[in-house]
Design an enzyme around this catalytic site. Structure first.
Site, mmCIF file in Angstrom:
data_model
loop_
_atom_site.group_PDB
_atom_site.id
_atom_site.type_symbol
_atom_site.label_atom_id
_atom_site.label_comp_id
_atom_site.label_asym_id
_atom_site.label_seq_id
_atom_site.Cartn_x
_atom_site.Cartn_y
_atom_site.Cartn_z
ATOM 1 N N GLU A 63 -42.536 -20.133 9.867
ATOM 2 C CA GLU A 63 -41.153 -20.510 10.179
ATOM 3 C C GLU A 63 -41.089 -21.608 11.245
ATOM 4 O OE1 GLU A 63 -37.040 -18.515 11.918
ATOM 5 O OE2 GLU A 63 -38.797 -17.253 11.576
ATOM 6 N N ASP A 64 -41.965 -21.529 12.251
ATOM 7 C CA ASP A 64 -41.839 -22.397 13.432
ATOM 8 C C ASP A 64 -42.828 -23.562 13.506
ATOM 9 O OD1 ASP A 64 -39.823 -20.746 14.236
ATOM 10 O OD2 ASP A 64 -41.039 -19.585 15.637
ATOM 11 N N ASP B 166 -41.329 -6.515 15.991
ATOM 12 C CA ASP B 166 -40.780 -7.807 16.424
ATOM 13 C C ASP B 166 -39.439 -7.594 17.136
ATOM 14 O OD1 ASP B 166 -40.400 -10.652 16.535
ATOM 15 O OD2 ASP B 166 -39.152 -10.524 14.741
#
Length: 739
Positions: A90-91, A153
């Site tokens: 994602e990052d 998370d």
């Protein structure tokens, strides 16, 4: 200086890595350690230039999540590696194909599942969080570990929420209480559930959280002494029997104390079971049950038990796999104390849930409760056609519900949520039995389909091949499994019946001189408190909406006065009457304002929590009723702020130096053309005048009305009456006085 910081940071990260390997619940092979090391190196390199809002290196987050996965949830090397890599796709520029190439398909599958959850696109008029949650559950079709890592998370995000802005804290904490804590509970992660709930309360109701924490600290010394006193007495008795055990004294979670205070309406001092004793004993598999009841006998020899509060989850484990005896006994000084009795195996399952269950299962062919639950969940996901928010509401109800245990005619035990009905039981046996259910017998007696079951009931289902579900059945069931099955069957015929219903409705409205149009359909849907036009047409088709109800709608529609007033009257300040603003009573009262700009807007006070001036509140933008104001600790606030964060508006009470009073005005005159418009204009031009209720009628040219207005003071009311009297056609305006 920067170099030294980075060097210290790298040392801290290296220390975290060693700790990760040390605390792992599973035994790690050399291959496992290589996999984890590689994931660690790849993730650290990918995140090397990123920092969190707190300023620390971003990589501390994935490694913290991996530690929770390894220790508190107890998953193995594959899941630990996926946790380390969970934000990489994602990052950073790394792709799922890169992960699969560098590691293996299983790690890539877990990372992809976690990435999918994060990349949900927001849809119009749909809660992003609800869609997010539904999509997250869909990943269960691949691997339940995706959700377990997601819970880890969320736990770390909650533990590091201090640096966020307040509105984000409230949104994330609300989502946590609404979805993640119940999910952790249902997966048997009780320790994590307690942490999530406590942290959720810390940000949604900080004053209450701090009060309970403070009181726990104040009473800690006394509580410790009390626990030690009971423990010493029990230890002497247990030692005589030569049992191998440990006794743990622990306070109840902050959130559980908060919930008791809320539900029972008591103060902290009046919550009687604020702590529990846990006896964890060593045992072989064959002796587990025998030793549990032996310990029960020892405990109850010294302290009198409450028979109504004995919970035997050893004979009938929860569907999460949880096993224990819970005994509530009367301790010294007349205090109730909960004593939990667990074997080491039971204790591990209670702490680790899913992972520990499979550690001890060791090839057992019998399906455990979690497997059954996951299968039911997949079935619900595949068949559910409801919108995301309804789906979450149904699902959540089944997540957190307490269990009852009932029996089939052959004596097989079945678990159902508390509140389940005999029809829920029928669908729980098999969906084909459910849809053919003609009647049910409970303990040999014929009962209605909506009969609420109790633990120990024995249920017999009577079926017929000619039986079909009706729409009323949706009111007879509580489980999402039964609801979804009934909806699926009903949907087959619904559209056909709805088409016929639309034709019938068109004819009936024509007799009432109303033409069916899109706006009329919308009005009817709101009038009958339905959700869609399909619901409306279907109910007409089956005759559930009667002619008199349609006449009631037509009568309301013809009363244009009310609709006209509601659309015209506003609370906003009018510049025409600034002089009135100065002529107020000089006392301080509270006024509600909205948003950063502190706007004065139309609103309604919610009836579910009845906020009063001075309460901490927020505004919720409804679809049909404008802004509704709720207290921040309203029972519905967690659901609203989680599912509909984009419809929440800041609200607060301010000193307005004006107090509102209710006055009832009686108006008579001649029913002339344009009278309503003139009356509306006069009232709306007077500052801070609000209509509370209206009753207007015209009869043979005579106009009569009663209006309840809310005004700040007598000066404004007199000015309002004078202005109404000036309208052409108005004969008399009088104020009603009541004791």
């Amino acid at each position: 200086m920067q170099e030294i910081d980075i060097e210290l940071e790298n040392k801290a990260i290296a220390q975290e890595y060693k700790e990760l390997l040390r605390i792992s619940y599973q035994t790690l092979s050399p291959e496992d350690k290589k996999l984890i090391r590689k994931a660690f190196d790849v993730a650290m390199d990918a995140h090397k230039d990123q920092r969190r809002k707190s300023g620390e290196a971003y990589f501390f987050h994935p490694i913290a999540v991996a530690k929770i996965v390894a220790d508190e949830i107890g998953l193995g090397a594959t899941a630990i590696a996926a946790a380390l890599l969970h934000d990489v796709v994602e990052d950073t520029p790394i792709t799922i194909h890169d992960i699969e190439r560098m590691f293996n398909p299983k790690v890539a599958q877990l990372v992809e599942g976690l990435t999918k959850i994060s990349l949900v696109q927001k849809e119009m008029n749909v809660s992003m969080q609800a869609e997010n949650f539904r999509k997250m559950l869909l990943t269960l079709n691949d691997d339940v570990r995706v959700i377990l890592i997601k819970i880890a998370d969320r736990l770390h995000n909650m533990q590091t929420l201090d640096t966020m802005e307040e509105y984000k804290q409230i949104k994330i904490a609300s989502e946590t209480l609404y979805i993640y804590a119940p999910l952790a509970h249902r997966l048997g992660l009780y320790k994590i559930k307690n942490k999530l709930e406590d942290l959720g309360l810390k940000y949604t109701e900080p004053a209450m959280y701090n009060e309970i924490v403070s009181k726990i600290k104040e009473t800690k010394e006394e509580q410790d002494a009390y626990i030690a006193y009971i423990s010493d007495i029990l230890k002497k008795a247990l030692d005589i029997e030569k049992l191998d055990y440990i006794i743990k004294g622990r306070p109840k979670s902050i959130y559980s104390i908060y919930r008791k205070m809320k539900v029972q309406g008591v103060r902290f001092d009046e919550v009687y079971d604020k702590f529990a004793l846990r006896i964890v004993y060593k045992s072989t598999a064959n002796e587990e049950k025998f030793l549990a009841w032996k310990i029960y006998s020892i405990v109850t020899d010294h302290y009198r038990p409450s028979p109504s509060r004995l919970r035997d989850w050893i004979s009938s484990p929860k569907t999460t796999g949880y096993e224990a005896l819970h005994i509530t006994v009367m301790g010294p000084k007349g205090r109730w104390v909960e004593v939990q009795v667990r074997s080491e195996r039971m204790d591990e399952i209670a702490e680790k849930g899913y992972a520990a269950h499979y550690k001890y299962k060791q090839g057992d062919s019998e399906e455990n409760g979690l497997d059954v639950w996951l299968n039911l969940l997949k079935e619900a996901l595949e068949s559910s056609e409801t919108n995301a928010v309804d789906f979450v509401e149904d699902f959540k109800m089944n997540l957190y519900s307490k269990e009852i245990f009932v029996f089939t005619p052959k004596g097989e035990i079945k678990s159902l949520p508390k509140g389940a009905t005999s029809l829920d039981f029928a669908f729980g046996i098999h969906s084909e039995i459910g849809i053919r259910t003609r009647g049910t017998r409970v303990n040999g007696k014929l009962v209605p389909l909506n009969h609420e079951l109790k633990s120990g009931d024995q249920i017999e289902v009577i079926t017929s091949q000619y039986q079909k579900p009706t729409i009323n059945w949706l009111d007879y069931v509580t489980t999402s499994r039964a609801k979804n099955k009934i909806k699926n069957v009903l949907n087959e015929n619904t559209k056909k019946i709805a088409e016929e219903g639309k034709e019938v409705l068109t004819r009936k409205l024509k007799h009432l001189k109303i033409t069916l149009s899109e706006s009329v359909v919308n009005e009817l849907v709101n009038f009958f408190k339905l959700k869609t036009s399909l619901d409306l047409f279907y109910r007409v088709g089956i005759g559930a909406i009667e002619n008199q109800q349609l006449k009631d709608y037509a009568t309301q529609k013809s009363n244009t006065f009310i609709n006209f007033f509601k659309s015209k009257i506003k609370r906003n300040t009018s510049p025409v009457n600034e002089d009135l603003h100065k002529q107020v009573i000089s006392s301080n009262y509270d006024m509600l304002v909205f948003g950063v700009e502190q706007d004065k807007l139309d609103y309604k006070l919610s009836t579910c929590c009845n906020p009063i001036p001075g309460d901490e509140v927020f505004g919720f933008i409804t679809i049909n009723e404008g802004i509704k104001v709720h207290k921040k600790d309203c029972p519905n606030s967690i659901s609203l702020q989680s599912n509909y964060a984009y419809r929440i508006i800041l609200a607060k009470w301010i000193d307005s130096s004006q107090q509102e009073f209710k006055a009832i005005l009686h108006i008579t005159g001649m029913d002339t053309i344009g009278l309503t418009n003139k009356l509306t204009k006069v009232i709306s031009d007077n500052m801070n005048v609000n209509i509370q209720s209206i009753s207007l009628s015209g009869d043979a040219g005579i106009f009569k009305g009663q209006i309840a207005v809310i005004v700040q003071n007598n000066i404004i009311l007199k000015k309002l009456i004078d202005n109404i009297k000036k309208i052409d056609g108005i004969e008399k305006v009088t104020r009603e006085y009541k004791n």
